[in-house]
Design a protein around this motif. Structure first.
Motif, PDB file in Angstrom:
ATOM      1  N   PHE A  84       2.641   2.786   0.244  1.00 63.46           N
ATOM      2  CA  PHE A  84       2.544   2.641   1.859  1.00 63.46           C
ATOM      3  C   PHE A  84       1.463   2.184   2.310  1.00 63.46           C
ATOM      4  O   PHE A  84       1.502   1.336   2.990  1.00 63.46           O
ATOM      5  N   LEU A  85       0.789   2.632   2.397  1.00 58.84           N
ATOM      6  CA  LEU A  85      -0.442   2.767   2.498  1.00 58.84           C
ATOM      7  C   LEU A  85      -1.528   1.552   1.697  1.00 58.84           C
ATOM      8  O   LEU A  85      -2.132   0.839   2.568  1.00 58.84           O
ATOM      9  N   VAL A  86      -1.065   1.048   0.487  1.00 61.45           N
ATOM     10  CA  VAL A  86      -1.836  -0.384   0.217  1.00 61.45           C
ATOM     11  C   VAL A  86      -1.020  -1.268   0.176  1.00 61.45           C
ATOM     12  O   VAL A  86      -1.489  -2.377   0.570  1.00 61.45           O
ATOM     13  N   ILE A  87       0.155  -1.177   1.003  1.00 55.82           N
ATOM     14  CA  ILE A  87       1.417  -1.916   1.382  1.00 55.82           C
ATOM     15  C   ILE A  87       0.282  -2.449   3.296  1.00 55.82           C
ATOM     16  O   ILE A  87       0.517  -3.774   3.165  1.00 55.82           O
ATOM     17  N   LEU A  88       0.237  -1.944   3.993  1.00 59.24           N
ATOM     18  CA  LEU A  88      -0.480  -1.308   4.966  1.00 59.24           C
ATOM     19  C   LEU A  88      -1.494  -2.013   4.789  1.00 59.24           C
ATOM     20  O   LEU A  88      -2.224  -2.968   6.360  1.00 59.24           O
ATOM     21  N   ILE A  89      -2.124  -1.862   3.486  1.00 55.13           N
ATOM     22  CA  ILE A  89      -4.013  -2.787   3.803  1.00 55.13           C
ATOM     23  C   ILE A  89      -3.508  -4.215   3.641  1.00 55.13           C
ATOM     24  O   ILE A  89      -4.124  -5.218   4.865  1.00 55.13           O
TER      25      ILE A  89
ATOM     26  N   ILE B  53      -0.832  -5.914   4.875  1.00 55.94           N
ATOM     27  CA  ILE B  53      -0.058  -6.304   5.593  1.00 55.94           C
ATOM     28  C   ILE B  53      -1.185  -5.971   6.995  1.00 55.94           C
ATOM     29  O   ILE B  53      -1.579  -7.780   8.377  1.00 55.94           O
TER      30      ILE B  53
END
Lengths: 385, 83
Positions: free
Chosen positions: B21-26, B28
């Motif tokens: 989740f947080l890697v995807i957020l990075i 994005i």
């Protein structure tokens, strides 16, 4: 009815006759919490209502914490905590107070907010192991709620516990909030243990300016990712991002102002009293409470450790953009206390090193990280438990 | 499945989802910043100081750094006044 009989009936209705030893103990605990809040200034905004709630809930014959008897704190608890309403309202206020700017300026610090959630799952395993002993009875639901203390986020812990193990709300809320107050004591020794003096002295590059449009689009993007991947986390993330958008959009300052002041203050009063009221003698004075307090500490310490270790690794991997490993400890959330601690420990080595801004990135990432971890627990535990 | 196994499953899936989740957020967030800064740059190019971080949630005690910051601000102001 003669006078003697009347006096006897009155005597039977006094607190002195009806109070149980356990209630006396819990009233004393309430007084200790008030002492810590007023004299020692430990999280007074939380501990004053919690301590007073603990006292009120342990008064014999008054049934203040009993919703079926229309006790006022019982009603607050029943309508706001059991339903998960209050933690979400608090999250709105937190969102309206949070500046995601440092995170947007340096997005890779998001990953530190993920690393620090490891403590949650270690404590979860610890709780399950304790549950295998004959003295303590923890199932998967209880263990998940105990683990989330490691998210270092009071509202998230209360929200998850209200959904999974409402019976443990008292000790879990008390553990979550007391460890948050103890962050400046718990974290520094662990941070120093896993870093060298040189690492603690590392200076980081100035963060770039973040435009308003980025700040407006960020909460919306996070929410969209959450909708797609993890709908069970959207109550928490949604409330947080709603509050943040109200702040950053700049067009609803009245709403944002209410969320970060009046609303969060009112809900803090209600939530504090409700949590305190769960410190009833028969529910609180158990071996399980000690286990929860111990596991909460484990969760916090492990989260701090993994945060620092990942930050160390990131620093080793990127030579051009140094990362001070101390900011990894802020990934546990506990906003803004953990970021202040990172800054303070850094300044002990180098008084001219200002890490506060850099630590705010992992710190607010930790809030998102614990909400995501909460979403995972809420999605999986009821299915496999 | 034993309870401990269930716990391990939760640990692995939990950490994997949190990281994913947080890697995807990075990605994005980076994408967002690139697009915004390329197509919608802010008109005023004033060098602003970094915005203040999240205000204290609740009333956190005043940290030790505040003193140093205030001292720095006073020094700057004094130097400015002398000019």
């Amino acid at each position: 009815m003669d006078l003697g009989r009347a006096l006897l009936e009155f005597w039977k209705s006094t607190g002195l006759v009806n109070i149980s030893p356990g209630q006396v103990v819990m009233i004393l605990v309430g007084l200790v919490l008030l002492f810590l809040a007023i004299k020692k200034k430990f999280e007074p905004l939380l501990l004053v209502p919690i301590g007073f709630g603990a006292i009120l809930a342990n008064i014999p014959l008054a049934f203040i914490a009993d919703a079926t008897q229309n006790g006022f704190i019982g009603i607050l608890y029943h309508s706001g905590v059991e339903t998960g309403l209050f933690p979400l309202l608090i999250f709105m206020g937190v969102g309206a107070m949070t500046d995601f700017g440092p995170l947007i300026a340096n997005p890779k610090t998001l990953i530190l907010g993920a690393a620090a959630q490891f403590g949650i799952f270690v404590a979860l395993l610890g709780a399950l192991a304790l549950g295998l002993t004959p003295w303590i009875d923890f199932n998967l639901f209880d263990a998940a709620s105990i683990g989330i203390i490691g998210g270092a986020d009071g509202p998230t812990a209360i929200y998850v516990t209200s959904r999974l193990a409402p019976d443990l709300l008292g000790p879990i809320a008390v553990a979550a909030y007391s460890y948050m107050a103890l962050v400046p004591i718990i974290q520094p020794p662990i941070m120093k243990l896993f870093t060298t003096r040189e690492e603690r002295m590392i200076k980081m590059e100035q963060l770039r300016h973040v435009t308003q449009l980025e700040k407006i689009l960020f909460p919306i993007s996070v929410l969209i990712v959450c909708i797609i991947l993890l709908p069970t986390a959207t109550p928490l993330i949604g409330a947080l991002m709603f509050g943040n958008l109200a702040k950053e959009s700049g067009v609803v300052n009245r709403l944002s102002d209410t969320m970060q002041n009046a609303l969060i203050n009112i809900v803090t009063i209600f939530l504090g009293l409700s949590v305190g009221s769960k410190m009833q003698a028969d529910k609180f004075l158990k071996l399980e409470t000690l286990g929860i307090l111990a596991l909460g500490l484990v969760a916090f310490s492990i989260g701090t450790m993994t945060g620092v270790l990942l930050a160390k690794l990131m620093n080793k991997m990127s030579k051009s953009h140094p990362i001070n490993p101390l900011i990894g400890a802020a990934g546990v959330s506990a906003v803004p206390m953990a970021a202040r601690v990172a800054n303070k420990v850094g300044q002990e080595e180098n008084p001219h090193n200002f890490l506060l801004m850099h630590a705010m990135g992992p710190n607010v990432a930790g809030v998102i990280g614990s909400a995501v971890a909460a979403g995972v627990l809420l999605a999986i535990v009821p299915v496999i438990g | 499945m034993s309870v401990m196994q269930q716990g391990l499953v939760l640990m692995v899936t939990g950490m994997a989802v949190v990281f994913a989740f947080l890697v995807i957020l990075i990605f994005i967030t980076k994408l967002l910043s690139i697009v915004v800064r390329k197509y919608f740059p802010e008109k005023e190019v004033l060098i602003k100081p970094t915005p203040p971080a999240a205000k204290a949630i609740g009333s956190a005690p005043v940290g030790a750094h505040d003193g140093a910051e205030i001292a720095a601000a006073i020094a700057v102001a004094a130097a400015y006044a002398k000019r």
